[in-house]
Design an enzyme around this catalytic site. Sequence first.
Site, short mmCIF file in Angstrom:
data_model
loop_
_atom_site.label_atom_id
_atom_site.label_comp_id
_atom_site.label_asym_id
_atom_site.label_seq_id
_atom_site.Cartn_x
_atom_site.Cartn_y
_atom_site.Cartn_z
NE ARG A 45 -1.44 0.32 3.66
CZ ARG A 45 -2.03 -0.23 5.02
NH1 ARG A 45 -3.39 -0.15 5.14
NH2 ARG A 45 -1.42 -0.60 5.80
CE LYS A 105 -7.20 -13.75 11.82
NZ LYS A 105 -5.77 -13.68 11.85
CE LYS A 205 -6.89 -17.05 13.99
NZ LYS A 205 -5.97 -16.67 15.05
P1 NAP Z 1 0.39 -6.45 8.40
O1 NAP Z 1 1.76 -6.78 8.90
O2 NAP Z 1 -0.45 -5.46 8.73
O3 NAP Z 1 0.77 -6.56 6.96
C1 NAP Z 1 -0.41 -6.02 5.99
C2 NAP Z 1 0.24 -5.72 4.47
O4 NAP Z 1 -0.83 -5.47 3.57
C3 NAP Z 1 1.04 -4.80 4.38
O5 NAP Z 1 2.24 -4.92 3.61
C4 NAP Z 1 0.35 -3.61 3.68
O6 NAP Z 1 1.00 -2.76 2.87
C5 NAP Z 1 -0.37 -4.55 2.89
N1 NAP Z 1 -1.69 -4.08 2.40
C6 NAP Z 1 -2.76 -3.13 3.04
N2 NAP Z 1 -3.78 -2.67 2.34
C7 NAP Z 1 -3.39 -2.80 1.15
C8 NAP Z 1 -3.99 -2.46 -0.06
N3 NAP Z 1 -4.93 -1.98 -0.44
N4 NAP Z 1 -3.02 -2.96 -1.19
C9 NAP Z 1 -2.15 -3.46 -1.13
N5 NAP Z 1 -1.33 -3.90 -0.16
C10 NAP Z 1 -2.07 -3.65 1.25
O7 NAP Z 1 -0.47 -8.00 8.69
P2 NAP Z 1 -0.08 -9.36 8.79
O8 NAP Z 1 0.18 -9.45 10.30
O9 NAP Z 1 1.14 -9.75 7.84
O10 NAP Z 1 -1.35 -10.06 8.34
C11 NAP Z 1 -1.80 -10.42 7.08
C12 NAP Z 1 -3.08 -11.40 7.14
O11 NAP Z 1 -2.53 -12.40 7.71
C13 NAP Z 1 -4.15 -10.74 8.03
O12 NAP Z 1 -5.30 -11.25 7.55
C14 NAP Z 1 -3.76 -11.39 9.42
O13 NAP Z 1 -5.23 -11.64 10.04
C15 NAP Z 1 -3.29 -12.96 8.84
N6 NAP Z 1 -2.67 -13.53 9.76
C16 NAP Z 1 -1.45 -12.69 10.52
C17 NAP Z 1 -0.59 -13.82 11.28
C18 NAP Z 1 0.29 -13.14 12.15
O14 NAP Z 1 1.00 -13.82 12.77
N7 NAP Z 1 0.61 -11.80 11.75
C19 NAP Z 1 -0.98 -15.10 11.54
C20 NAP Z 1 -1.95 -15.65 10.65
C21 NAP Z 1 -2.68 -15.13 9.92
P3 NAP Z 1 1.98 -1.84 3.76
O15 NAP Z 1 3.19 -2.57 4.00
O16 NAP Z 1 2.31 -0.89 2.64
O17 NAP Z 1 1.45 -1.20 4.62
N1 HSE Z 2 -3.62 -11.94 15.39
C1 HSE Z 2 -3.71 -13.71 15.40
C2 HSE Z 2 -3.43 -14.17 16.65
C3 HSE Z 2 -2.71 -13.92 14.19
O1 HSE Z 2 -2.82 -13.56 17.41
O2 HSE Z 2 -3.66 -15.31 16.80
C4 HSE Z 2 -2.95 -15.51 13.69
O3 HSE Z 2 -4.13 -15.53 13.12
#
Ligand code: NAP
Ligand code: HSE
Length: 440
Positions: A45, A105, A205
């Site tokens: 983004r 999710k 979930k």
């Molecule tokens: P994050 O760190 O907030 O990263 C989100 C990414 O999406 C960022 O790179 C952001 O860009 C990009 N983004 C947001 N809006 C956008 C748009 N309109 N167009 C293009 N790119 C866009 O999130 P995350 O922790 O990686 O999580 C991502 C997903 O995985 C979520 O749904 C979360 O629930 C899931 N998840 C996360 C974890 C975990 O441990 N973190 C585990 C399991 C599942 P910028 O970098 O430019 O801001």
């Molecule tokens: N925010 C989520 C957690 C990431 O803490 O379990 C994994 O879905």
Amino acid sequence: MDVTKVAIIGLGTVGAGVARLLLEQQDRVASRAGRRLELVQAVVRDPRKPRESWLPAALVGTDIERVTNDPAIRVVAHLVGGVEPARTILLRLLEAGKDVVTANKAVLAEHGEDLFARARQLGRSIAFDAAVAGGIPIVTNLVQCLAANQITSLRAILNGTSNFVISEMEEHGADYHATLQQAQALGYAEADPTMDIDGTDSAQKLAILARLAYGVNVPWRTITRSGIDRLHTVDIRCARELGYRIKLMAVAQLADGGTPREGLELHVSPTLVRAGTQLADTRGAFNAIHLVGDAVGEIFFHGQGAGQMPTASAVVADMMDMAVGRAQLNLRSVIPWGTPTPRVVVRDCAALRGRYYLRLMVDDHPGVLAEIAGILGCNNISIASVLQHELDGMPTDGCQVPLVIMTHKTVEGAVQRAVEEIDGLSAVGARTIRMRVLDD
Ligand code: NAP
Ligand code: HSE
């Protein structure tokens, strides 16, 4: 060797981990998939945000059309959080002919029916093992390895952030807010961590797992849920003293051994889990899922439920499955999503039977305990044990002190009524904390 061109939307915690695995473990991925997965685009983004030094700058852009307009890109990892624009992006990818792997999710729990129906219409696939329990391959296990079973019970710890916070408070006496900030810094928490701690993330979930385990469509918002936001160290200490650990439990089990259509018990809540069990021993950002299937019996999954590389592990496995065609097969045959399903009867929590932990703040006066015991008795609730400590060995006469009551088995509706009455007493201070107890 054949090549599958792939792209990533979102290079945050998970996206950067996926890019790293694809770039650093190209040979491993190729030998296991029987074809190379070549990362050709990554969309973000904010173009000004600093990115990892090992990431070739030429890969990164902000225009999603560079992905949708490139017919050579077959598989896209969708690693953007929240519901919008995540839903629109996912749809756009499907409509551009891409197979999509998502870790989101929230979007699946909110719009899964429409998204899967649209994917089916378009002959495209969505894979989502990373969306539930991070690195634990629970989706694949449920829909493939355990496909011969009727699941009768699913009890799980599904939020890594909450489990991390509780563990830190319990093991190191850590401060709740500081620990939550630490979970954010470690990349465990959602962009809005309220979703983690108020039970929303676990309920989303759980709705997905209920879909897979029982073939039912339960809107996640209808799942009775509470989070760890009202948890106090005094509860963690008292639970420990009583031989329990507190866990944010997500439960989906068949009511009275019936069928899913006859009734499903479904809820998310902080729960006292007996110490020494595998669920109680699930610590830090780990998740755990305890299942019972009518053929397999009990089966337990344990692993990192949040964090960069565990989640990337699940995403890349799904991308490999997409590249070789296994995920498409799954969507056609075993993923019960985007297809009509019977409505399920979700059992009213008031009818649930179990033991309860009650923690009251009461005036340390004569007669208060008798008054409370009277209310419990009138609601047909039998007391199993009572715990009250003097404050640091000092006399507590007149002060408000925590009073913990463990009940014998009763029904939740009776406990709700009793707590309402108790909270109306002039000798009772802050709202009573009520938690389920899991003994078996
Ligand atoms: P994050 O760190 O907030 O990263 C989100 C990414 O999406 C960022 O790179 C952001 O860009 C990009 N983004 C947001 N809006 C956008 C748009 N309109 N167009 C293009 N790119 C866009 O999130 P995350 O922790 O990686 O999580 C991502 C997903 O995985 C979520 O749904 C979360 O629930 C899931 N998840 C996360 C974890 C975990 O441990 N973190 C585990 C399991 C599942 P910028 O970098 O430019 O801001
Ligand atoms: N925010 C989520 C957690 C990431 O803490 O379990 C994994 O879905």
